[in-house]
Scaffold this active site. Structure first.
Site, PDB file in Angstrom:
ATOM      1  N   LEU A  13       0.847  -1.195   0.000  1.00 10.27           N
ATOM      2  CA  LEU A  13       0.000   0.000   0.000  1.00 10.27           C
ATOM      3  C   LEU A  13       0.881   1.244   0.000  1.00 10.27           C
ATOM      4  O   LEU A  13       1.820   1.329   0.781  1.00 10.27           O
ATOM      5  CB  LEU A  13      -0.901   0.014   1.245  1.00 10.27           C
ATOM      6  CG  LEU A  13      -1.864  -1.165   1.422  1.00 10.27           C
ATOM      7  CD1 LEU A  13      -2.427  -1.185   2.834  1.00 10.27           C
ATOM      8  CD2 LEU A  13      -3.003  -1.086   0.407  1.00 10.27           C
ATOM      9  N   HIS A  14       0.591   2.186  -0.892  1.00  6.86           N
ATOM     10  CA  HIS A  14       1.416   3.398  -0.913  1.00  6.86           C
ATOM     11  C   HIS A  14       0.668   4.655  -1.322  1.00  6.86           C
ATOM     12  O   HIS A  14       1.164   5.756  -1.156  1.00  6.86           O
ATOM     13  CB  HIS A  14       2.589   3.202  -1.885  1.00  6.86           C
ATOM     14  CG  HIS A  14       2.168   3.222  -3.330  1.00  6.86           C
ATOM     15  ND1 HIS A  14       1.613   2.124  -3.936  1.00  6.86           N
ATOM     16  CD2 HIS A  14       2.204   4.200  -4.260  1.00  6.86           C
ATOM     17  CE1 HIS A  14       1.338   2.434  -5.204  1.00  6.86           C
ATOM     18  NE2 HIS A  14       1.671   3.687  -5.416  1.00  6.86           N
ATOM     19  N   ARG A  15      -0.555   4.523  -1.856  1.00  7.22           N
ATOM     20  CA  ARG A  15      -1.250   5.696  -2.379  1.00  7.22           C
ATOM     21  C   ARG A  15      -1.649   6.648  -1.250  1.00  7.22           C
ATOM     22  O   ARG A  15      -2.130   6.216  -0.200  1.00  7.22           O
ATOM     23  CB  ARG A  15      -2.491   5.282  -3.172  1.00  7.22           C
ATOM     24  CG  ARG A  15      -2.134   4.613  -4.484  1.00  7.22           C
ATOM     25  CD  ARG A  15      -3.310   4.468  -5.424  1.00  7.22           C
ATOM     26  NE  ARG A  15      -2.854   3.872  -6.669  1.00  7.22           N
ATOM     27  CZ  ARG A  15      -2.393   4.550  -7.704  1.00  7.22           C
ATOM     28  NH1 ARG A  15      -2.348   5.861  -7.652  1.00  7.22           N
ATOM     29  NH2 ARG A  15      -1.981   3.923  -8.795  1.00  7.22           N
TER      30      ARG A  15
END
Length: 370
Positions: free
Chosen positions: A210-212
């Site tokens: 997850l990075h957004r």
């Protein structure tokens, strides 16, 4: 065009996923006698995984040009790439410019080439999320509007372009270039057996990435995600490859210790492509907000739980293993996978590891006809 003067083709890359996509094309063009591929690295993203080993895996040489623009705001980055790339074009004007994907470098180099009347080809054209709050969506729309040749990965890409009046002559479906990279490195990926290093068994664990900002910059959303991941990990080990920015946010919001100390959660550093795909290919499921992983999981027929409201790759939902999910529903989605209640992937035309060859044939036809 002649043997004495090969067609100069600039291939633009600015971030790790770009290099993954251009590598198969670079090698395919390198084997042709009518052209000379020139690798241009804008330096948009510094990535610790873009080491010498990364380029060795892809069998890529040092870039012919390195613009070294670095990070900054969208405007700063786009402007710096444009100024630096324009100088390159003045010094050694290419015959064609190939841009890939949807990052700021893609748009910037396409704009430079278009204003200098250099033909532009966009690889991965036609992708749309419908979400104009995503900078990438703006990059896609503008790049597609000025590119001379639009190479699409799937039928939905064709449809998106035709819906806004793009001439059929500019559109050519070539398939998914990212899967060429997977096939090119398949032996290394299979040999990596990353799961063994973590003491896990094939098809008995999940992978999380997850990075957004929409997920990790919102403390409430991130807390919900951590709660659901920790709970789901009681039934299925989850390997969380934490992006540096994600790890920082987990720490800032006081969630890092809860995640790292949870039973069944394996919090690890980001991995290189070969090591990461070695982990993904043997996973039971993937939880992500990334773009490319939606395609790779569909190709490998692995359930993909995408924590987003929309996707620019809708074919992975209609024909693949991808499903969009809100943070609060992640655990329920994991339970669906574990109960066997998840769709299988259909075979998508031209997602076959042979896209680079089709791109080369397309480009040669345009150059010959010029």
């Amino acid at each position: 065009m002649s043997e004495q003067t090969p067609t100069q083709i600039h291939i633009i890359a600015g971030a790790r996923p770009n290099f993954m996509k251009v590598a198969p094309l670079f090698h395919a063009l390198k084997g042709e006698n009518w052209c000379r591929p020139v690798l241009v690295h804008t330096g948009q993203h510094y990535d610790v995984n873009m080491s010498d080993a990364f380029f060795q895996d892809l069998q890529l040489p040092e870039p012919d040009h390195h613009l070294e623009v670095g990070s900054g705001t969208h405007a700063e980055q786009t402007g710096r790439v444009m100024m630096a790339y324009e100088k390159i074009c003045f010094e050694a004007r290419p015959d064609w410019v190939v841009v890939v994907g949807d990052i700021n470098s893609t748009l910037a180099c396409a704009l430079v080439a278009a204003k200098l009347c250099i033909p532009v080809a966009h690889l991965e054209a036609g992708l749309r999320s419908g979400d104009l709050t995503m900078p990438e969506e703006i990059n896609r729309i503008v790049t597609d509007s000025i590119a001379d040749l639009l190479w699409t990965p799937s039928p939905d890409g064709d449809e998106h372009l035709k819906a806004v009046g793009v001439d059929d002559a500019r559109i050519e479906r070539v398939g998914n270039i990212m899967l060429d990279a997977y096939e090119m490195l398949r032996e290394k990926i299979e040999a990596a057996a990353t799961y063994q290093k973590l003491g896990l068994r094939p098809r008995d664990y999940g992978v999380v990435t997850l990075h957004r900002p929409s997920n990790v910059d919102d403390a409430q959303k991130l807390e919900i995600l951590v709660d659901r991941i920790v709970s789901a990990a009681q039934r299925c080990d989850l390997v969380f490859a934490a992006h540096p920015r994600t790890r920082q946010k987990l720490n800032d919001f006081g969630l890092l210790e809860k995640l790292s100390g949870a039973t069944g959660v394996h919090l690890v550093e980001p991995m290189g492509y070969v090591e990461f795909m070695g982990l993904v290919r043997e996973a039971k499921l993937v939880i992500t907000d990334s773009g490319g992983i939606q395609e790779e999981t569909t190709y490998l027929d692995i359930p993909c739980i995408t924590v987003r409201d929309n996707t620019e790759r809708p074919i992975t939902v209609t024909d693949g293993t991808n499903r969009l999910t809100v943070p609060a529903s992640v655990e329920a989605a994991v339970d669906k996978v574990l109960s066997g209640n998840w769709p299988k992937s259909k075979k998508i035309e031209m997602w076959d590891g042979k896209t680079a060859g089709r791109v080369v044939a397309s480009l040669r036809a345009r150059v010959t006809a010029a």
